[in-house]
Every structure is written in structure tokens, then in C-alpha cells.
Design an enzyme around this catalytic site. Structure first.
Site, PDB file in Angstrom:
ATOM      1  N   GLY A  29      16.011 -20.395 -40.186  1.00 48.33           N
ATOM      2  CA  GLY A  29      17.145 -20.741 -41.044  1.00 48.33           C
ATOM      3  C   GLY A  29      17.529 -22.199 -40.904  1.00 48.33           C
ATOM      4  O   GLY A  29      18.702 -22.553 -41.069  1.00 48.33           O
ATOM      5  N   TYR A 183      27.936  -6.848 -40.135  1.00 51.19           N
ATOM      6  CA  TYR A 183      27.544  -8.210 -39.764  1.00 51.19           C
ATOM      7  C   TYR A 183      28.052  -8.535 -38.361  1.00 51.19           C
ATOM      8  O   TYR A 183      27.314  -9.076 -37.523  1.00 51.19           O
ATOM      9  CB  TYR A 183      28.096  -9.233 -40.752  1.00 51.19           C
ATOM     10  CG  TYR A 183      27.857 -10.658 -40.288  1.00 51.19           C
ATOM     11  CD1 TYR A 183      26.598 -11.245 -40.442  1.00 51.19           C
ATOM     12  CD2 TYR A 183      28.865 -11.390 -39.662  1.00 51.19           C
ATOM     13  CE1 TYR A 183      26.358 -12.538 -39.995  1.00 51.19           C
ATOM     14  CE2 TYR A 183      28.623 -12.687 -39.209  1.00 51.19           C
ATOM     15  CZ  TYR A 183      27.373 -13.249 -39.377  1.00 51.19           C
ATOM     16  OH  TYR A 183      27.136 -14.528 -38.921  1.00 51.19           O
TER      17      TYR A 183
END
Length: 318
Positions: A29, A183
């Protein structure tokens, strides 16, 4: 006084990083957010920085942005989709490196919309990408990490994970899916794995270290612009100034991660975060919350992860 003792007594300076010439670092990422600034800062050290990203166009834009600020930056893109576990072994084969000095587990998916989504392997998307993808990636990169003189794995966690607990009976949120909860629980899963990985590495006599770091409070609105990746309008930044008393931008959020990668004094099993209330400031070592090193929880998470990723539980480290 020797040069070694001088270097150890000199305080860590986030704006004057040590040379990392000859080292190779992979940042998952690395094309956006915290990962981008980790890559940008590491590029100033002379290291080869590999941006792991499934989107080639975004990776190219990130590398172009870094090169405008770091002339001569040594950058590469590795096509990498953590949501497709079967693709990771092949992806790693494209690295063409003799060794990997650091692997930064940074990439993450956060969903704001209610519908539950799954990876191509049938795992809930956030848990499957944020934790399972990195778990499996560690397996395929184990030989390259072991080939480095002092390899390390740095897992990027979250300050908020202090208040979260794993539900071992519903790790993939098949019964109770709530986006923020799911999450939130993917982050302690990552951090729990990071600490367990270091214990495993010590047990097998590996020279590789596993370290966990978190960015504290890092807001887009306080982050410097990096066009065309992101432009922070002056009005947005102005409105966020009061929040700047407690938190910072993502450029500063990268500091603990970068120190965990570079500092020769960092040891395996440590947690690094911002100095001021764990939310902002220069990086420092933090106490590790006890629930993140619970041996029974870690063993259950590890076993389930190895089964679902269909990989050897030893992860290839010797």
C-alpha cells in the site's frame, strides 16, 4: 569516545534519517496514505523502495511524486493484491531481489458501506486483506527476509486497537458484520500476529525481527499535498488546525514506522508510536498491551490463518 557510542547517543531525527544504501524495503500500500509517506521518507535514505500495489497507475503516480521530492530515488512497483491469496507466491517471484531487508505490512481496506464483501478466496474483505493477506505474504517472502543480514517485518497497527478485542469465534465476521467493528478488529489481528511472529522467529533461531508500529492520529486534512495523489485545500487545512493540537498529518504518522524499519537499536517484539499520548510527535517505544500478546489468542489466530491461507504454519522461517 567511539563513533559507535556517538551514534547511539545522538537522538533520532525524523528529518535526518540514516543511510540505508544497499537495502531493499517493500511497503504494501505504498501508493497512498501512511504507506506513501513511509515510502517517500525511506527513499531519502538511498534504499531501494518497492511499492506493493494492485493498481499500476496509482503506483506510477506515487513514484513520480516521490521523485519530484527525492531526486534519484530508487523505486520499483510490485503488482500485489492481498485480497487474492493464490496470487501472492507468483507476485513475490517477480521481485527479482537477492534479499529483502524490511517488509512493511501497511496496506489496508476500510469499508464505510454496510454490505459485507468478500475476497476472491471467500474471506471477509477487511480481515482477509488487512490480516490474512499479510500473513500469507510473510510466508512467501520468508526466504528473502532470511537472506538479509538483519531482516525485519514491520506491521502497521492502530492506536484504536488498544480498545478492541478479537472474537475468535467470528474472525471473518460471518455472524456479526459491522464495518467499523470489523475493520477495528482487523488491526489487533495484525498486531497480535506481529508480536506472535517475533516469538516464532526467536523460537526457530531466525535473525529476522518482527516489530509493530502505529501512526497515532493522522488526518488527511493535516497532511501536506502531494499532487496528483492528493491535494489538501487551504480551507480544509484551516478548519483542521484545532485538531492539530492532538493529532498530525499522515506524513508525521509515518515516522514511527520509518524508525521501526531503520533504527539499529529497535528490537523484535517492540511497539513504536508517537511520543505525545500515543497520538502525535516523534516516535518512541511504547508498552505492549497485554491482550496483544495473549499466547492462547495468538495461537488460535495463527492456526486459523494458516488453515484459511492454506500455508505451512511455520511460514518458511528456519
Amino acid at each position: 569516545m567511539s563513533s559507535v557510542s556517538l551514534s547511539r547517543s545522538r537522538p533520532w531525527d525524523v528529518h535526518r534519517l540514516p543511510s540505508a544504501e544497499g537495502r531493499n524495503v517493500l511497503v504494501t500500500g505504498g501508493n497512498a496514505g501512511i504507506g506513501y509517506f513511509v515510502a517517500e521518507q525511506l527513499a531519502t535514505t538511498g534504499a531501494v523502495v518497492v511499492l506493493g500495489s494492485r493498481d499500476a497507475a496509482k503506483a506510477d503516480a506515487a513514484m513520480a511524486s516521490i521523485r519530484t521530492r527525492v531526486p534519484g530515488a530508487r523505486l520499483r512497483h510490485l503488482p500485489l493484491d492481498l485480497a487474492d491469496l493464490s496470487s501472492l507466491e507468483t507476485a513475490v517471484g517477480g521481485l527479482d531481489l537477492r534479499h529483502l531487508d524490511a517488509l512493511v505490512h501497511n496496506a489496508g481496506v476500510a469499508l464505510d458501506d454496510p454490505p459485507r464483501r468478500e475476497t476472491v478466496d471467500g474471506h471477509e474483505l477487511m480481515f482477509g486483506t488487512n490480516h490474512l493477506g499479510h500473513f500469507a505474504l510473510t510466508r512467501w517472502l520468508a526466504p528473502l527476509l532470511s537472506a538479509a543480514p538483519a531482516g525485519r517485518v514491520v506491521t502497521v497497527g492502530s492506536f484504536a486497537a488498544r480498545s478492541e478485542r478479537l472474537d475468535l469465534g467470528d474472525l471473518r465476521s460471518t455472524r456479526d458484520y459491522r464495518p467499523k467493528r470489523t475493520y477495528g478488529r482487523s488491526k489487533p489481528a495484525q498486531m497480535c500476529f506481529g508480536f506472535a511472529l517475533d516469538r516464532h522467529l526467536r523460537a526457530v533461531g531466525s535473525t529476522v525481527l518482527s516489530v509493530v508500529a502505529h501512526p497515532g492520529g493522522a488526518l488527511d486534512s493535516l497532511t501536506p499535498s502531494r499532487p496528483p495523489l492528493r491535494v489538501t485545500p487551504p480551507g480544509e487545512r484551516l478548519r483542521a488546525l484545532p485538531a492539530g493540537l492532538l493529532v498530525r498529518g499522515k506524513d508525521a504518522g509515518a515516522w514511527p514506522v520509518v524508525r521501526a524499519v531503520l533504527d539499529a537499536e529497535v528490537r523484535g517484539g517492540q511497539l513504536w508510536g508517537p511520543r505525545v499520548f500515543g497520538l502525535r510527535g516523534t516516535p518512541r517505544r511504547e508498552p505492549v498491551p497485554s491482550h496483544m500478546t495473549d499466547a492462547e489468542v495468538a495461537a488460535a489466530l495463527w492456526a486459523a490463518s494458516a488453515e484459511w491461507a492454506d500455508i505451512d504454519p511455520d511460514l518458511g522461517f528456519r
